[in-house]
Motif scaffolding. Structure first.
Motif, mmCIF file in Angstrom:
data_model
loop_
_atom_site.group_PDB
_atom_site.id
_atom_site.type_symbol
_atom_site.label_atom_id
_atom_site.label_comp_id
_atom_site.label_asym_id
_atom_site.label_seq_id
_atom_site.Cartn_x
_atom_site.Cartn_y
_atom_site.Cartn_z
ATOM 1 N N PHE A 70 4.123 -43.608 28.573
ATOM 2 C CA PHE A 70 5.436 -43.889 27.991
ATOM 3 C C PHE A 70 5.689 -45.392 27.943
ATOM 4 O O PHE A 70 6.259 -45.905 26.996
ATOM 5 N N LYS A 71 5.257 -46.072 28.993
ATOM 6 C CA LYS A 71 5.460 -47.521 29.013
ATOM 7 C C LYS A 71 4.600 -48.191 27.948
ATOM 8 O O LYS A 71 5.044 -49.105 27.242
ATOM 9 N N PRO A 75 11.187 -45.347 27.102
ATOM 10 C CA PRO A 75 11.722 -45.411 28.468
ATOM 11 C C PRO A 75 10.758 -44.668 29.398
ATOM 12 O O PRO A 75 10.271 -43.605 29.036
ATOM 13 N N TYR A 76 10.500 -45.248 30.551
ATOM 14 C CA TYR A 76 9.497 -44.654 31.430
ATOM 15 C C TYR A 76 10.047 -44.506 32.848
ATOM 16 O O TYR A 76 11.102 -45.060 33.163
ATOM 17 N N LEU A 99 16.676 -38.804 30.386
ATOM 18 C CA LEU A 99 16.503 -39.965 29.507
ATOM 19 C C LEU A 99 17.341 -41.149 29.963
ATOM 20 O O LEU A 99 16.883 -42.291 29.944
ATOM 21 N N MET A 109 15.672 -42.603 32.931
ATOM 22 C CA MET A 109 14.471 -43.331 32.543
ATOM 23 C C MET A 109 14.813 -44.658 31.888
ATOM 24 O O MET A 109 14.161 -45.666 32.117
ATOM 25 N N THR A 110 15.859 -44.627 31.076
ATOM 26 C CA THR A 110 16.267 -45.864 30.412
ATOM 27 C C THR A 110 16.714 -46.884 31.445
ATOM 28 O O THR A 110 16.378 -48.056 31.373
ATOM 29 N N CYS A 165 15.776 -47.241 34.430
ATOM 30 C CA CYS A 165 14.737 -47.838 35.268
ATOM 31 C C CYS A 165 13.615 -48.444 34.448
ATOM 32 O O CYS A 165 12.715 -49.036 34.981
ATOM 33 N N GLY A 166 13.668 -48.285 33.154
ATOM 34 C CA GLY A 166 12.549 -48.735 32.358
ATOM 35 C C GLY A 166 12.644 -50.165 31.896
ATOM 36 O O GLY A 166 12.000 -50.566 30.959
ATOM 37 N N GLU A 176 11.978 -54.083 32.015
ATOM 38 C CA GLU A 176 10.909 -54.948 32.499
ATOM 39 C C GLU A 176 11.428 -55.846 33.613
ATOM 40 O O GLU A 176 12.533 -56.363 33.522
ATOM 41 N N ALA A 197 0.686 -49.223 35.236
ATOM 42 C CA ALA A 197 2.081 -49.212 34.776
ATOM 43 C C ALA A 197 2.741 -50.572 34.964
ATOM 44 O O ALA A 197 3.888 -50.768 34.566
#
Lengths: 323, 555
Positions: A162-163, A168-169, B22, B25-26, B28-29, B31, B268
């Motif tokens: 996903f990343k 979103p991951y 979702l 996830m958003t 924590c996603g 960078e 990751a």
């Protein structure tokens, strides 16, 4: 009711003692080869004086029954001994990790309840539809897939791929980070731990609901003019849920004891991972202490389930009186 | 049939779940960001390096015995001397200079006087004496006391007959005198071990438990918060450090039990340096590029496959038949196809061992071990010479090993190689503690072992494994002539001369073939694309001072 609870608590005592005997015998040098002194001080050469000191400190020169008595006496005082490897009290080591294991088990139970029940209801209400087939197929897969494979697969998909795809991951590898634990840390491990149970919960819900929906009183309720929703929720669900609730309650105990694989795959800092490491290093005080803590918790959870069940179904607590 | 409105709940449950997942996830996603703004091409300062380690048992120097704990000790403490990460050469650290007497039995170290503990106090010679005695004190049951076994008074302390090491004297704040029980020319290397560093007595006496979780050292980094068990150890730059200041702000040692999981974390982007799990090396080479020297990771050349100062070898029980016969031992050694083991099991990362001394250790001589070549015909000849032509009459032997990564694969190949010369070997697999119990008690025929250097010296391999007086001589090899050579070598003060003598010992042992060298270990690590000049040396230690992080987020 109090007599029922007292009876159940008294029944727990011989079970608990029996488990401590088995655990103690398993770790004894008579059954498992290996010098406990070497496990404590390592493989390098040590002086005879140090060797003797370790033997004396751990009563290794005494007969097995004496060692067991000593262990049990300390156990009832809350002392599980010191780790061979970490040289710290086992209670400290385990209680650092226990909240993480409990939290994971509770989250898994929540996921199991919400998704399992929803899928089961959907499947029963939409019998032989696409949704029913989807649930049946999904539950079959979830029951069949090993936990470690599912855990790794989820991590690869939602963490790495996903990343890479710019989606979103999930930070599924950050169980060791400082901000552990937030909600996101629980999603993958919780789902993985809940996977098989969730499938069973869905299947039980489906079969129970279908059975109940075939009963005469359901037809009567529908014939009275109640809406389908009222028929299902007010009459069907109440009756169908009794075995499901029992299953969920008992399953919490199983989850607390069954987190080892999930914790390993997700690097989850819990009791299961600690036991796994200790088994590899043959750090018996941690293995024994960890299993005892888990057994104790499972017994308490089962007791609570039994008591609540007795509340729900009076026939259980009056069984003895009727006799 | 009564048709009713579709219950809204059926659609809401999956919708809510999907939305929740979702959203989470958003959240924590995002960078991670860094504050580094320096221009490209120059060394950039700042940032926290995220480094994967296994779960350490200890992070304080009295008890740390595994590489995980020692790496943290190395970052937080400075010893008397240090080793260059790339060349393994000896260099001053807390000691500015040192000298030994004629037979290398008395060593005097002169401290620079510049080193301070993280609590601000100056490091003195007495801090070394305190730290070393703490290691040797039987009350502490330290697994690493063997490092100081050469020091006078070691046995007395171990037996509880003395409360201090009589051989260690703090002459004054800046002079430490160490008297040994015997001449030992390599002792200057021994004191370079990260765990033989000074310890501030006042901190231990104040709260020993707190010190174990947050040790106060004298190195370039200080532990910033107590060790979070099974999760992480965080260290930050010590601002008053008098040596070379690190480029990075700190290191987060992230604890992973499972290398596979750690590697996923690396992919990751949440880890800067990790081990590569078996089976992934070739893919990693393609994806990240290979470091030319095998030790230094830079963007595009991130995979570190350098040899380590360690050897994987087969133990032969020299005390029991049939391996009490040198010709049988030679036959076994000649029968093993080491290259196949390296290629099939280790993805070409490790190299076939042609000596008991790994390359990188002064004194390594290529092909010094006489029977380390793969030669089936020669193996058969030696077997026949021992009275077993084509293996006829040779007993079925047990091939003992502990279950663990790769061991079974190696042993399967060894088993097939032995079969080719007519020797039938059956597996005897146990868990590690049971296996080592068997080996230590001589209850085995063929076993396996690995040996990594604590310090980059030939003595670490030769004395420990081949001298009859060593507790680590699990092959039970007893050669008085070799013992004499080793004893003589240990007492030679001049380094070159000493190494020559050790080389003589290795050649002697190789002829007798008491153990069978199989492979030289090599590490398989990978650094992130933002990590520059990051060296992971042959001793298995990483240099956190010279490396730097590019301002961009983790790859």
């Amino acid at each position: 009711m109090l007599a029922y609870i007292a009876r159940r608590v008294v029944q727990m005592i011989p079970v608990f003692i029996g488990i401590t005997v088995i655990l103690f015998l398993i770790r004894s040098p008579a059954i498992v080869p290996g010098d406990p002194v070497r496990m404590i001080v390592g493989e390098r050469a040590i002086s005879q004086a140090l060797y003797d000191q370790v033997v004396k400190e751990n009563a290794l020169d005494k007969p097995l029954y004496y060692q067991y008595g000593r262990y049990l006496t300390r156990l009832v005082q809350g002392d599980l001994g010191d780790s061979y490897q970490l040289k710290r009290p086992v209670t400290h080591i385990l209680f650092e990790k226990l909240p993480n294991t409990l939290k994971l088990a509770l989250v898994a139970l929540l996921i199991e309840t919400v998704i399992g029940l929803a899928a089961g209801i959907l499947s029963a209400v939409k019998k032989y539809s696409f949704w029913d087939m989807l649930v049946t197929l999904s539950t079959a897969i979830l029951v069949s897939v090993p936990v470690f494979w599912l855990g790794m697969g989820l991590q690869v998909l939602f963490g790495v791929k996903f990343k890479q795809w710019g989606l979103p991951y999930l930070p599924v590898y950050d169980m060791t980070s400082r901000d552990f634990s937030t909600v996101v840390h629980f999603i993958m491990p919780g789902f993985t731990l809940a996977s098989a149970s969730m499938a069973y919960a869905a299947r039980i819900t489906r079969s129970q609901l279908l059975e109940v929906m075939g009963q005469d009183y359901m037809r009567t309720a529908a014939a009275k003019g109640l809406s389908r929703r009222d028929v299902i929720w007010k009459h069907g669900m109440k009756n169908a849920m009794i075995p499901v609730v029992t299953f969920l309650g008992m399953d919490l105990g199983a989850m607390v004891g069954g987190t080892i694989l999930t914790e390993m795959v997700f690097n989850w800092p819990g009791v299961g991972l600690e036991i796994y490491n200790a088994i590899q290093l043959r750090d018996w005080p941690i293995v024994t202490g960890g299993v005892i803590v888990i057994v104790f918790m499972v017994m308490i959870i089962n007791l609570i389930v039994d008591i609540s069940y007795a509340f729900l179904d009076p026939r259980i607590r009056y069984t003895k009186a009727v006799k | 049939m009564v048709r009713t409105r579709k219950p809204a709940l059926y659609g809401i449950i999956p919708a809510l779940l999907l939305t929740g997942v979702l959203l989470a996830m958003t959240a924590c996603g995002q960078e991670p960001t860094t504050s580094t703004t320096a221009a490209g091409g120059e060394i950039q300062k700042g940032g926290t390096l995220v480094y994967q380690i296994g779960n350490p048992s200890f992070i304080e120097p009295t008890q740390a015995f595994e590489s995980e704990g020692i790496e943290i000790v190395q970052a937080v403490f400075d010893s008397l001397v240090q080793f260059d990460y790339l060349t393994n050469e000896l260099a001053p650290d807390v000691a500015a200079s040192w000298e030994a007497n004629e037979d290398a039995s008395v060593w005097t170290f002169h401290l620079s006087g510049e080193s301070t503990f993280h609590n601000g106090r100056k490091v003195t010679a007495a801090d070394f004496k305190y730290a070393w005695e703490r290691i040797c004190d039987p009350v502490n049951k330290s697994n690493i006391s063997y490092h100081l076994s050469a020091v006078k008074g070691f046995d007395e302390m171990g037996e509880g007959a003395a409360t201090e090491l009589s051989g260690v004297k703090a002459i004054d704040d800046e002079t430490l005198e160490v008297t040994l029980s015997y001449g030992y020319g390599d002792f200057e290397y021994v004191v370079g071990h990260p765990c033989l560093c000074p310890i501030p007595k006042e901190e231990v006496e104040k709260d020993a438990a707190a010190f174990a979780l947050k040790p106060i050292g004298n190195g370039p980094f200080m532990v910033s918060e107590p060790w979070a068990a099974s999760r992480y150890v965080r260290v930050v730059k010590y601002p008053d450090y008098k040596g070379t200041q690190p480029n990075i702000d700190g290191v987060e040692f992230k604890i992973f039990e499972d290398v596979e999981t750690a590697y996923l974390g690396f992919q990751a982007g949440s880890i800067d340096s990790t081990q590569i799990p078996p089976g992934n090396v070739n893919a990693a080479k393609t994806a990240y590029g290979v470091s030319p020297d095998g030790y230094t990771s830079n963007p595009g050349a991130q995979v570190q496959l350098g040899p380590e100062l360690a050897i994987y070898y087969m133990l032969l029980n020299n005390e029991a038949e049939p391996f009490d016969d040198p010709d049988v031992r030679r036959a076994v050694s000649l029968a093993i196809n080491r290259q196949a083991i390296c290629d099939i099991v280790h993805e070409g990362v490790r190299k076939p061992a042609d000596s008991f001394i790994p390359p990188g250790v002064a004194g390594y001589v290529p092909e010094a071990w006489a029977y380390s070549k793969y030669d089936v015909e020669a193996a058969k000849e030696h077997l026949a010479k021992a009275g077993y032509p084509d293996g006829a009459g040779f007993p079925i032997i047990k091939l003992s090993f502990n279950s663990g990564p790769g061991h079974e694969d190696i042993m399967t190949l060894v088993q097939a190689d032995l079969k080719a010369i007519g020797v039938t070997a059956e597996f005897d697999v146990s868990d590690a503690p049971t296996y080592w119990d068997k080996v230590q008690n001589g209850n085995y025929q063929i076993g396996r072992s690995g040996w990594g250097a604590d310090y980059p010296i030939i003595d670490s391999f030769v004395y420990s494994n081949l001298a009859s007086t060593s507790a680590d001589n699990f092959a039970n090899y007893n050669n008085p002539a070799l013992d004499e050579v080793i004893t003589a070598a240990r007492q030679i003060k001049a380094t070159d001369e000493r190494i020559k003598k050790y080389e003589e010992a290795v050649a002697m042992a190789g002829e007798d073939c008491p153990v069978v060298p199989i492979t030289f270990y090599a590490h398989s690590r990978v650094g992130s694309a933002r990590l520059h000049d990051f060296v992971h040396g042959g001793l298995g230690m990483s240099d956190f001072v010279s490396c730097w992080l590019e301002g961009a987020a983790a790859q």
